[in-house]
Structures are given as C-alpha cells and as structure tokens.
Scaffold this motif. Structure first.
Motif, mmCIF file in Angstrom:
data_model
loop_
_atom_site.group_PDB
_atom_site.id
_atom_site.type_symbol
_atom_site.label_atom_id
_atom_site.label_comp_id
_atom_site.label_asym_id
_atom_site.label_seq_id
_atom_site.Cartn_x
_atom_site.Cartn_y
_atom_site.Cartn_z
ATOM 1 N N THR A 23 -47.008 25.777 -12.481
ATOM 2 C CA THR A 23 -46.756 27.002 -13.221
ATOM 3 C C THR A 23 -48.013 27.794 -13.529
ATOM 4 O O THR A 23 -47.952 28.839 -14.169
ATOM 5 C CB THR A 23 -46.052 26.682 -14.543
ATOM 6 N N GLU B 176 -47.370 40.938 -5.012
ATOM 7 C CA GLU B 176 -46.908 40.542 -6.344
ATOM 8 C C GLU B 176 -47.219 41.612 -7.388
ATOM 9 O O GLU B 176 -47.794 41.342 -8.443
ATOM 10 C CB GLU B 176 -47.509 39.188 -6.730
ATOM 11 N N ASN C 165 -36.101 38.307 -0.939
ATOM 12 C CA ASN C 165 -37.133 37.385 -1.394
ATOM 13 C C ASN C 165 -38.361 38.142 -1.878
ATOM 14 O O ASN C 165 -38.966 37.785 -2.898
ATOM 15 C CB ASN C 165 -37.519 36.443 -0.258
ATOM 16 N N ALA D 75 -37.967 39.583 -5.421
ATOM 17 C CA ALA D 75 -38.153 38.552 -6.448
ATOM 18 C C ALA D 75 -39.627 38.181 -6.585
ATOM 19 O O ALA D 75 -40.124 37.955 -7.692
ATOM 20 C CB ALA D 75 -37.320 37.321 -6.112
ATOM 21 N N GLN D 76 -40.354 38.139 -5.466
ATOM 22 C CA GLN D 76 -41.773 37.783 -5.519
ATOM 23 C C GLN D 76 -42.593 38.863 -6.217
ATOM 24 O O GLN D 76 -43.616 38.569 -6.836
ATOM 25 C CB GLN D 76 -42.309 37.553 -4.097
ATOM 26 N N PHE E 210 -42.921 37.967 -9.750
ATOM 27 C CA PHE E 210 -43.138 36.538 -9.966
ATOM 28 C C PHE E 210 -44.287 36.281 -10.928
ATOM 29 O O PHE E 210 -44.256 35.347 -11.728
ATOM 30 C CB PHE E 210 -43.426 35.861 -8.623
ATOM 31 N N ARG F 3 -33.936 32.364 -8.499
ATOM 32 C CA ARG F 3 -35.316 31.983 -8.792
ATOM 33 C C ARG F 3 -36.046 32.957 -9.707
ATOM 34 O O ARG F 3 -37.212 32.735 -10.047
ATOM 35 C CB ARG F 3 -36.097 31.810 -7.492
ATOM 36 N N LEU F 4 -35.397 34.018 -10.146
ATOM 37 C CA LEU F 4 -36.044 34.938 -11.077
ATOM 38 C C LEU F 4 -36.333 34.232 -12.402
ATOM 39 O O LEU F 4 -35.614 33.330 -12.823
ATOM 40 C CB LEU F 4 -35.152 36.151 -11.335
ATOM 41 N N ARG F 5 -37.391 34.675 -13.080
ATOM 42 C CA ARG F 5 -37.727 34.134 -14.396
ATOM 43 C C ARG F 5 -36.903 34.884 -15.452
ATOM 44 O O ARG F 5 -37.396 35.749 -16.163
ATOM 45 C CB ARG F 5 -39.223 34.279 -14.665
ATOM 46 N N HIS G 122 -42.607 29.269 -3.410
ATOM 47 C CA HIS G 122 -43.061 30.534 -3.985
ATOM 48 C C HIS G 122 -44.332 30.374 -4.818
ATOM 49 O O HIS G 122 -44.859 31.366 -5.320
ATOM 50 C CB HIS G 122 -41.961 31.207 -4.813
ATOM 51 N N ASN G 123 -44.827 29.156 -4.945
ATOM 52 C CA ASN G 123 -46.128 28.905 -5.563
ATOM 53 C C ASN G 123 -47.150 28.445 -4.533
ATOM 54 O O ASN G 123 -48.339 28.683 -4.700
ATOM 55 C CB ASN G 123 -46.009 27.824 -6.642
#
Length: 783
Positions: A9, A81, A106, A109-110, A113, A150-152, A753-754
């Motif tokens: 994270t 990003e 994708n 969403a990125q 991120f 996968r969104l926060r 994605h990380n």
C-alpha cells in the motif's frame, strides 16, 4: 519487492522528470528515421510528465487508425496516474474496438489509484457503471466490473454498493431470482472485481468488524452461495497428480482459472470456510488444496468445532445431518493425512502455517514437530518458526530443535546450512537459555547465512537476558563484533541485535555501522540513533547529538556521491537523522541536496533545512532537483526481438527456468532485464527471499531488499495479473524498480496495479518451487 514484506500500500507521488522527455526525443532524432508512434508514446510514458505538451504523443495515439496503438495510448494515459487525464481516457470507453474499451476501463481506475480524492473516485465509479450498463461485449463487461471492484471506494456503503453491482455482473439473477454465473469472459473479469472488493474491507487501521466479530468485507453476503457453488459443483473428482508436469505448469483451463479466482475472493474476506476447505482437500488443483488446508484447520479444534462444520456442510449441500457427520469424519481423516503427505509442498506449508496460528495445544505441537522433518526445507522452516508460544512447555519440541540446531550438517540432501540455522532461530524463540551456547558457536561460522541467522537468534537471547535484568556480555560482545562483518546482511542483523541493548550500549555500534556502505545497514543504524543523552555513556547531550549528526552527514555525503537512485531510502533516513540531531550549523550538510538528482530526497532536504533554521529565521525552503538522464529506451528492433526471445536462467544445482518476456505490456522493464542479463549483471546473484505460497525474489547485488541496479525504472502496471508463474518487478514505492525481480508461487492478485508484471515462466516452475534461500544464478542465456 515487495517488502512484501513491506505492504504493497506504500504509494509515493509519481516523479516529475520533464528533462527525460527531451532526452528521449533527442535520442530519437539522432536516428535515421523519425520515431514511430509507439516509440513516441513510450518516451512520453517514461517521462512521467502529464503536462499538455508532454502527453501529445499519447493523445495522437488515441486518434490512430490502428486499434493496438489506441490501446497502448489509453493504457499510457492511465499509467501516468493523474485524475486530470480522466476525460481523455473516457474517450477510450467509446472506442469501436473492444480491446481498447477494456484497456480504458482499467486505465480510468488507474488514473485515480494514487492521487484520486473522494469526488474523483466517485465520478470514475459512476462513469464505469454507466459504461457497464451500455456495454454488451463480454470482454469489456468483465473489464469494467474488475475496474469498479478495485476502486478505493470512500466508505463501506459505497464499497458494498459496488459489490452488489459487480455481483450482478458475475452472477445475474434469472426470472426466478436464482443467480447463475455469467459467460466465462464476463465471469473472469467480474471475479477479479469481487476479489478486490473482498480484500478492501481491511482499512488502514485494520479490518472493521461486524456485530458477529467477523471482518467487514465489501464482498456481498449474497455472493457467498454462488461462489461456493462454483467451487463445489462439478469440481474435478480425480485425485491430484503425484507431481507437476515436467517442465512446469500448464496454463490453467478456464474452469480452473475461475475456481482460483473464487478462492481469491473468499480468502480475501479473511474468514475461514472450513466445510469448503474439507471438501477441497483432495482437489486436483494444488492451489485449491493449499487454500483448503488453511480453512480446514478448524476441524482440528475439537468436537464442538466439528459439529458446527457438519451443520455448515448440511446447509450448503442440503443433506441430512447424519450424512454430513459421516462425510465430515472421512474428510477430517483425509485432511490429517495430507498435512504431511500431500505431494505439493505448498499444501503442506499452508497446513503447517494454519496449525501454528491456530493454537491447538499439544496436538498442534505434534503436527509442528512432524513438520520439522518435512522433505521440503521451506515447510520445515515454517514449522520451526511457529512453535512459540503454544509449544513452549513441550519437551519433545525443545529437544528436537536442540538436535537440529547442531552445527553438524543435517541429513537432508536439499539443505546445508538451512535446517540448523532455522532450528537455531526456533530454539532461541522457544528457550533462549538452551539456544545460547549454540548461538555463540554459530556467530563464528564460516557460512554467512548461518552468521546472519545466528545474529537474529542472538537478538532474542539478549532480549531474554534484558527481561531477566541479567545482561549477557558474552553474547553482546560476540554479536557486536559482527557489525564489522564482511557480509553487510550479517552486519545488518548484528545492528538489529545490539538494538536490544541499552541506548548507551547500542549507540557506538550504530555509529560504527554508519562508516560502512550498505543501504539496509545504514537504515538500521539510524534507527538506534535518537537525539538526546544516552544515560551512562558520559557524553553531554549537545555533544552526543553533534557526533550523531556528523556521522549521519558523512554517510549521507558518501552515498550521495554514488549518484544512485536506489539509495533513496537510506538517504532519507540520514537526512532525517541530521534534522533530528543537528543544529543550524549542520545546514551546509543538507544544502547541496536541494539540487539533488532525486526529487524526493531534495524535498526532504528542503523540509529539514527549514526545521534546522533558528526559530526566528524559519522560512520555506525550495527544492530544485536535477533528475538524472533516463535510461535508454528500446527501439522497434528491440521490441521485435524481445517478443520472440527466451531467457534461460540457470540456477546452480537446481536447473533451468525459461522465461518469456512481455514487451507488449511492459516494454521498459522487459528491455532493462534483457540488457542486464546480456551484460552478465545477474550472474552470481542469489535468490535472497523465499516466501512460500507467495514469491521467490532475487537479483540484488547484496542479497537484500535495498540493493539493486542504480537507476529507478518506471512502473508499467496494467491488466497482466500476478498469477502463479508470472514475473514481476520488486519496488519500494511508485516508480522505484531496481531490477530485482520476483516470481509468483501462487496467484497473488493483491499485488496487481502496484507491481509490474514483465515476464512469464514458460518452463521450469518445478525449479522455481525447489528454490531455497541463497541459491545462486549461475548464468542467464538469451535465445
């Protein structure tokens, strides 16, 4: 990587490097032909500059008649990003080509991120949901569902609403209200979204709990029955194969891939499903059996637990209670057998880990004792490391650890120093007094790995002595001597060990460590050097602080002169050290860093200088970093060559691992790996990290997480998943790749994605599975 170890994270702001784009353009202009649109987009992506002028190649790519160029363009915008680029990315959701629309989902969403706030994430969620309602192509529907998942999401309500939306995509209700799975293409994407939503229930402060004490998850309760059905209905009934296919794993069939994703989703809830685990304990897929081995441990807790599990199975399968009890008895017997004899070490590892964490008393200690003798040294290591505290009073465990911790080689062909070192650490955790003489002997071993583990064990001995208020001068002296060890990893563990001493006793050893090179060593040394007096050393506080500030400043200057981006972490620690212990007179030590090659270090120096100024003179200080030139970019010929090349990594004493690069998805990192491999960079380097059921990691010149090739490389996250056999780039924050690589031993979607996936094991996963700490790369050949 992954101080994975360190949680994934950690998100640093993307670095601005506008000079890089200019350098790339100059490089391209020197060629006989103008750069292709693909190369121009690659240069723009590498520059990490989101200004209007810098993204022109990507915007032009969006208008290309070539669908693949449009796909790469929208992917590149997402990799920058920046939420401000969302309107450009949204155009890709309307592209006539399905692959472009899937990539745009994708990328959108990125784009939020890293820096997306609540409003931006909410807007992206609405945009993706609108696109989902209008979309009919299965591939794109799956990609949209994965992106939404996968969104926060800002809170539990939003996350759970997203969960219901994704569930309706994965398993829509028919006319009778029964949920039935969507088509394979849709389901594969939607299950990724559900798995992400399940994991997202754990917030920064730890997972919230519901009224029953279970972790809160954004995976809807309504999803559990359909997911369990996907696992249990029509599962392979044949027994598991005795071993993996020769040469490595075959790509999983669609139904196996679906079931693995279901397992990822259920496991992400941080709950056990013991009845499901018992049902899968003889599954044909060893990844399913490994998860099952963890869930099924509840069946070892006693009769009450087994009654609960039988009731759960009766409800799941609508069977009479008596049949469920008979089923349970047979399943528990099979589980107990497989704890030690399952053909997959990963399954045995998960069983041993679960037993160690379950606190099963004497019965659990018996299982762990059997694990000491496992033919796989990594399984044995896990058993030895989990004997405390439940087995502290078990004489069988202590005696066996004492025997295994003997410096004589263990009688296992797969290990040399490994079992004695791991047993020594287990013994020190269990009984420091019994471990003490063996620790003293091991601290003088000619094997660096043994000294390393002995230093860790010495720290436990010193801690126990401190708890008894009976200092152990012999162990303290022996481990302190290793601060000068030729192996910096041994010295690092020695510094950690002396940290168990008093502040006055530890300080001189930390100052000695600051005179050495070694990124992790310096970080650990700084941790022991807090400002103020160290009672008992006789040094006045101001003088003590000045000694520390000078030592940290000297180490900082030495590291900075090397001009290695990968020195960021220790240099940040040293800047902080000067700031905490220094005075206005130490400002000249930090002032040159305002124009440092690393923007993050430059900003830290600016903050420190502002703090060091006398209170009446404090003003904001501006950083003016001058980034290093970017590494060479691949040309069209390089891209074509990488597309067909095979990388053969020969591990000494183990065999060959054949890798296939993925320049279509990660051209920058694939190219760097290829260049370094051909230059012999990796020859002789070790596999320094083994995390069973997670990753193996190597490619560090000093065999640790902090040492790598000098310049950073850019992240190239995308839709490639961290599945078993995929090869990723280890990092310690955004855009901090240092050429260390990891191989996924299992499906690890939490890394997606990380971390960049840049290659795939094509053959030799059996070799990967056999690796142990310290295995060396003999050579790398490019075919």
């Amino acid at each position: 990587m992954v101080r994975v170890m360190r949680p994934t994270t950690i998100l640093l702001a993307a670095l601005a490097a506008t000079a890089s784009l200019t350098a790339a353009a100059a490089q391209a202009s020197s060629q006989s032909e103008p750069p292709s649109p693909r190369l121009r987009m690659l240069a723009a992506e590498d520059a990490r500059d989101a200004s209007p002028q810098a993204i022109v190649p990507l915007l032009e790519g969006l208008k290309s008649a070539d669908a693949e160029i449009r796909r790469v363009a929208v992917r590149g915008l997402g990799r920058l990003e920046r939420e401000a680029l969302g309107p450009h990315i949204v155009l890709g959701l309307k592209d006539p080509e399905a692959s472009v629309r899937a990539e745009a989902a994708n990328a959108l969403a990125q784009s939020v991120f890293v820096e997306g706030d609540v409003a931006a994430i909410g807007e992206v969620a609405r945009t993706l949901a609108d696109a989902l309602r209008a979309e009919s192509h299965p591939l794109v529907r799956g990609a949209l569902a994965a992106a939404i998942g996968r969104l926060r999401h800002p809170d539990d309500a939003a996350g759970q609403a997203a969960g219901m939306l994704v569930l309706d995509v994965a398993a829509p209700q028919d006319g009778t209200g029964v949920r039935r799975p969507a088509s394979t293409a849709v389901l594969l994407g939607a299950l990724r979204g559900l798995a992400a939503l399940a994991r997202a229930g754990a917030h920064a402060g730890g997972p919230a709990r519901d009224a029953a004490g279970r972790p809160v998850t954004w995976l809807p309760d309504a999803a559990l029955a359909p997911l369990v059905s996907l696992l249990l209905d029509g599962r392979p009934a044949s027994p598991p194969p005795p071993a993996r296919p020769a040469g490595g794993d075959a790509p999983p069939a669609a139904d196996v891939a679906i079931r693995r994703l279901v397992l990822q989703a259920l496991a992400g809830t941080r709950r056990n499903f013991p009845a499901v685990g018992l049902a899968l304990i003889d599954d044909a897929d060893d990844q399913a059996r490994a998860v099952a081995a963890r869930w099924a441990v509840d069946a070892l807790r006693g009769e009450d637990a087994r009654t609960t599990i039988a009731g759960e199975w009766a409800r799941l399968r609508a069977t009479p209670e008596t049949e469920a009890r008979a089923w349970l008895a047979a399943r528990v017997a099979e589980y107990e057998r497989r704890i030690t004899v399952d053909p997959s070490p990963q399954v045995r590892f998960e069983a041993i880990r679960a037993i160690g964490e379950a606190g099963l008393g004497a019965a659990g200690c018996g299982w762990l004792l059997r694990g000491f003798e496992d033919s796989d040294v990594n399984v044995a290591r896990q058993a030895m490391s989990t004997v405390v505290p439940s087995c502290r009073g078990d004489e069988r465990v202590r005696a066996r650890l004492e025997a295994l911790a003997s410096p004589a080689p263990a009688p296992h062909a797969t290990s040399s120093w490994h079992r004695p070192a791991y047993a020594l650490l287990g013994l020190a955790s269990l009984d420091a007094s019994a471990a003490r003489p063996r620790v003293l002997a091991a601290l003088g071993s000619p094997e660096a790995w043994t000294r390393r583990y002995a230093a860790i064990a010495a720290g436990l001995v010193l801690e126990a002595a401190g708890n008894r208020q009976a200092p152990d001068e012999a162990v303290a002296s022996a481990v302190a001597a290793l601060v000068e060890d030729a192996d910096t990893n041994v010295a690092t563990e020695a510094v950690r060990a002396v940290g168990r001493l008093t502040r006055a006793e530890a300080r001189p050893h930390a100052l000695r460590a600051l005179r050495r090179n070694g990124e992790e060593l310096l970080i650990e040394a700084v941790k022991l050097l807090s400002p103020g007096p160290a009672a008992g050393d006789g040094t006045p506080p101001a003088a003590a602080d000045q000694i520390i500030a000078a030592a940290c400043g000297d180490a900082l200057a030495r590291l900075t002169a090397m001009r290695r981006e990968t020195s960021r972490d220790p240099r940040l620690a040293l800047v902080g050290c000067v700031m905490r212990t220094g005075s206005a007179g130490d400002a000249p030590r930090l002032a040159p860093l305002l124009a440092d090659f690393d923007p993050v270090v430059a900003r830290a120096a600016a903050s420190a200088l502002a703090r060091l100024a006398p209170p009446g003179d404090r003003q904001p200080v501006e950083a003016r970093p001058v980034p290093l030139a970017r590494a060479p970019l691949p040309g069209e010929g390089d891209l074509a060559r990488m597309g067909t090349a095979r990388i053969v990594v020969s591990i000494r004493g183990r065999g060959d691992i054949v890798m296939r690069l993925r320049p279509d998805e990660a051209p920058l990192n694939a190219f760097r790996f290829l260049r370094l491999a051909e230059a012999g960079y990796y020859t002789g380097l070790t596999i320094h990290r083994i995390a069973p059921r997670f990753v193996v990691q190597g490619g560090s010149p000093h065999g640790n997480e902090y040492s790598g090739d000098g310049p950073f490389t850019r992240d190239e996250t995308g839709r490639l998943a961290n599945l078993r056999g995929s090869i990723g780039l280890s990092t310690r924050g955004r855009d901090t790749g240092d050429a260390q690589f990891y191989v996924n031993l299992a499906d690890n979607l939490r890394l997606d994605h990380n971390y960049t996936v840049f290659a795939q094991v094509e053959a030799g996963m059996d070799v990967v599975d056999s690796l142990v700490e310290g295995d060396a790369i003999e050579r790398i050949a490019v075919r």
